[in-house]
Design a protein around this motif. Structure first.
Motif, PDB file in Angstrom:
ATOM      1  N   LEU B   8      13.340  -9.998   2.593  1.00  0.00           N
ATOM      2  CA  LEU B   8      12.230  -9.373   1.725  1.00  0.00           C
ATOM      3  C   LEU B   8      12.272  -9.656   0.372  1.00  0.00           C
ATOM      4  CD1 LEU B   8      11.683  -5.329   2.412  1.00  0.00           C
ATOM      5  CD2 LEU B   8      10.314  -7.444   3.481  1.00  0.00           C
ATOM      6  N   ALA B  70      10.354  -4.698  12.745  1.00  0.00           N
ATOM      7  CA  ALA B  70       9.541  -3.532  12.801  1.00  0.00           C
ATOM      8  C   ALA B  70       9.464  -2.778  11.676  1.00  0.00           C
ATOM      9  CB  ALA B  70       9.754  -2.495  13.823  1.00  0.00           C
ATOM     10  N   ALA B  72       7.959  -0.714   8.136  1.00  0.00           N
ATOM     11  CA  ALA B  72       7.286   0.475   7.910  1.00  0.00           C
ATOM     12  C   ALA B  72       7.107   0.766   6.362  1.00  0.00           C
ATOM     13  CB  ALA B  72       7.781   1.772   8.476  1.00  0.00           C
ATOM     14  N   ALA B  73       6.120   1.625   6.078  1.00  0.00           N
ATOM     15  CA  ALA B  73       5.912   2.207   4.881  1.00  0.00           C
ATOM     16  C   ALA B  73       5.832   0.991   4.000  1.00  0.00           C
ATOM     17  CB  ALA B  73       6.861   3.207   4.590  1.00  0.00           C
ATOM     18  N   ARG B  74       6.644   0.929   2.586  1.00  0.00           N
ATOM     19  CA  ARG B  74       6.274  -0.109   1.585  1.00  0.00           C
ATOM     20  C   ARG B  74       6.893  -1.497   2.053  1.00  0.00           C
ATOM     21  NH1 ARG B  74      10.607   3.145  -0.830  1.00  0.00           N
ATOM     22  NH2 ARG B  74      12.596   1.990  -0.576  1.00  0.00           N
ATOM     23  N   ASP B  75       7.666  -1.540   2.872  1.00  0.00           N
ATOM     24  CA  ASP B  75       8.096  -2.874   3.586  1.00  0.00           C
ATOM     25  C   ASP B  75       6.742  -3.319   4.328  1.00  0.00           C
ATOM     26  OD1 ASP B  75      10.494  -2.236   2.388  1.00  0.00           O
ATOM     27  OD2 ASP B  75      11.416  -1.498   4.297  1.00  0.00           O
ATOM     28  N   LEU B  76       6.062  -2.656   5.090  1.00  0.00           N
ATOM     29  CA  LEU B  76       4.951  -3.356   5.864  1.00  0.00           C
ATOM     30  C   LEU B  76       4.028  -3.483   5.100  1.00  0.00           C
ATOM     31  CD1 LEU B  76       3.764  -3.522   8.751  1.00  0.00           C
ATOM     32  CD2 LEU B  76       3.078  -0.958   8.514  1.00  0.00           C
ATOM     33  N   ARG B  77       3.856  -2.744   3.925  1.00  0.00           N
ATOM     34  CA  ARG B  77       2.774  -3.177   2.994  1.00  0.00           C
ATOM     35  C   ARG B  77       2.839  -4.312   2.318  1.00  0.00           C
ATOM     36  NH1 ARG B  77       3.072   2.592   1.769  1.00  0.00           N
ATOM     37  NH2 ARG B  77       3.319   1.966  -0.597  1.00  0.00           N
ATOM     38  N   GLU B 206      -0.229   1.348  -3.800  1.00  0.00           N
ATOM     39  CA  GLU B 206      -0.661   2.583  -3.594  1.00  0.00           C
ATOM     40  C   GLU B 206      -0.965   3.086  -2.116  1.00  0.00           C
ATOM     41  OE1 GLU B 206      -4.177   2.352  -6.345  1.00  0.00           O
ATOM     42  OE2 GLU B 206      -2.934   2.542  -8.222  1.00  0.00           O
ATOM     43  N   GLY B 207      -1.035   2.013  -1.465  1.00  0.00           N
ATOM     44  CA  GLY B 207      -1.092   2.341   0.178  1.00  0.00           C
ATOM     45  C   GLY B 207      -2.582   2.667   0.303  1.00  0.00           C
ATOM     46  N   ARG B 208      -3.560   2.291  -0.206  1.00  0.00           N
ATOM     47  CA  ARG B 208      -5.045   2.353   0.104  1.00  0.00           C
ATOM     48  C   ARG B 208      -5.761   1.084  -0.232  1.00  0.00           C
ATOM     49  NH1 ARG B 208      -4.636   6.424  -3.664  1.00  0.00           N
ATOM     50  NH2 ARG B 208      -5.658   5.871  -5.388  1.00  0.00           N
ATOM     51  N   ALA B 219     -15.465   5.575   6.204  1.00  0.00           N
ATOM     52  CA  ALA B 219     -14.754   4.986   6.956  1.00  0.00           C
ATOM     53  C   ALA B 219     -15.532   4.354   8.477  1.00  0.00           C
ATOM     54  CB  ALA B 219     -13.617   5.630   7.237  1.00  0.00           C
TER      55      ALA B 219
END
Lengths: 260, 221
Positions: B8, B70, B72-77, B206-208, B219
């Motif tokens: 990363l 695989a 997730a969360a902030r890594d995925l973003r 912020e994830g959005r 949506a």
């Protein structure tokens, strides 16, 4: 996968309110509250010893085998408390089936394994039993593999087949809820993927609660995910949110492998 | 440090390296335009190759990270947004090349004042701040970048109208003005790229999605 923008349409099947679980003097579960919706799969994740399997087992009162156990708070199924609402233990276990980590078929024929439950509940007619066995084996995606050897011993089947047989055995008494405690941890990836497909199909008609160590499995099969830590629920949300934008730092650290 | 964290970090470092090259290309392009410096225009073309190489490398790194870890969360973003930021930076390089290629055709200058220099400077600032927001996990800065885009669009519109006016007044400047229209269009596109990068930074933080605010709350099912 549920869309976070669209409100939940399925009713609450299991409602837990302020639930605590003691084993002797030791408090294992602390003040748990959650709603589990009908026809959805809800996954419970968390590190070993966080209480997720203990919590799961409370839904069909397996803990009653021990006199050391004490449960407080409410655990409602369709609004009736499963501990104090006068629900008979045997009837509860028909309505709430369970599949365990290691496949545990009875050392009998494939047919007898599936027919066991209906027989226990008084079905005697052979043709009715045949139909129930076939129906359960079909729902468990096992019929085509075993239809020509129903009299063979269940112990001769592969691990993946044995686990699907255990699911068929649970389905034969038409449960409303299916509890799954790490149902794929002893299976290879192909058998795992069959069970996951099955979960996907079964939740059309059942409420599924699955405990898993495999976070990708929780992400793949569940609509909701709850994260447990030290007997407490840290966070519960739509699975999509838990795996992309969890609210709690602890959840984030756990699912990204940075925990502890 | 776990191997995943190292990878990363490599991804973040790679994006910062790309951003450094893109900023250098913008700087050289501004100078090439102002000084009619063909050597600098050639340097821009040479740097573009480095950006292209980085793009291939980081694309592969993102795919490997998705396949093997695989996330997730902030890594995925971070990884999902990197897959979008990397091509934005690569496009910045392409736009710089397009501008640099035209430096020979826009002299002597036909625009009065320093509006062309200002357009380049504002665009450079947007890219720099978008990258700073990425490096510094700075959401307010990313928001500020997105707001700056309107100023660049307005300046672009002003220059465009001025060039049309000049062409109507003097047909002899049509060739230079048409090259300049393409030059300012490329600057304006680089500012859009900065906006897109800032939107990805906000998604990571912020994830959005910060895109298309007018669609928020509608949506797609």
């Amino acid at each position: 996968m549920l869309n976070p923008q669209i409100p939940e349409t399925k009713p609450v099947k299991l409602a837990v309110r302020g639930m605590n679980f003691w084993y002797g003097e030791k408090k294992i579960l602390h003040d748990l509250s959650m709603d589990i919706h009908a026809e959805r799969a809800t996954a419970i994740i968390g590190p070993s010893g966080c209480g997720k399997s203990t919590f799961l087992k409370c839904f069909n009162r397996i803990h009653e085998v021990s006199s050391q156990v004490r449960v407080t708070g409410d655990m409602l199924m369709d609004g009736v408390d499963i501990n104090r609402g006068g629900i008979d233990q045997v009837d509860l276990r028909r309505r709430v089936g369970m599949v365990f980590q290691k496949p545990n078929p009875f050392p009998r024929s494939i047919y007898e394994n599936v027919a066991f439950g209906p027989r226990l509940f008084g079905v005697r007619d052979r043709a009715t039993l045949d139909d129930l066995v076939e129906d359960a084996l079909r729902k468990a995606a096992l019929w085509d593999e075993v239809k020509d050897r129903l009299k063979d011993s269940a112990t001769g089947m592969s691990g993946g087949q044995q686990q699907r047989l255990c699911i068929a055995r649970a389905l034969a008494v038409h449960p409303e809820v299916l509890l799954m405690d790490e149902p794929c941890s002893a299976l290879d990836p192909i058998a795992t993927s069959k069970i996951e497909e099955l979960i996907f199909e079964l939740k059309d008609s059942l409420t599924i609660v699955i405990v898993t160590h495999n976070m990708q499995q929780a992400a793949r099969v569940s609509d909701y995910t709850a994260f447990f830590w030290l007997g407490k629920m840290v966070e519960m949300d739509l699975t999509e949110r838990i795996f992309t934008t969890p609210r709690e730092r602890m959840t984030e650290d756990y699912i990204t492998g940075r925990f502890g | 440090m776990r191997s995943f964290d190292t990878e990363l970090k490599n991804l973040r470092d790679g994006i910062m390296a790309m951003a450094g090259i893109a900023e250098e290309m913008i700087e050289l392009t501004i100078q090439a335009l102002a000084e009619r410096a063909s050597a600098k225009a050639e340097q821009v073309q040479a740097l573009d190759r480095q950006l292209d190489e980085w793009e291939l490398k980081l694309d592969q790194l993102c795919i490997d990270l998705l396949a093997l870890h695989a996330p997730a969360a902030r890594d995925l973003r971070l990884i999902a947004s990197s897959l979008k930021i990397v091509p934005e930076l690569e496009r910045v390089g392409d736009h710089c090349c397009n501008i640099a290629r035209r430096t020979a055709f826009v002299h002597p200058p036909i625009l009065a004042g320093d509006s062309l220099e200002q357009l380049g400077a504002r665009t450079r600032s947007m890219i720099r701040r978008a990258v700073d927001a990425f490096v510094g996990h700075d959401a307010p800065l990313a928001h500020a970048v997105i707001q700056s885009d309107d100023e660049v669009d307005e300046l672009y519109g002003q220059i465009y109208r001025e060039l049309l006016r000049l062409m109507l007044a003097d047909p002899l400047c049509i060739e230079r003005a048409s090259h300049l229209i393409l030059v300012i269009k490329n600057w304006e596109r680089i500012a859009d790229q900065a906006t897109n990068i800032a939107e990805e930074v906000l998604y990571i933080l912020e994830g959005r999605s910060a895109k298309h605010p007018y669609l928020r709350g509608n949506a797609v099912e």
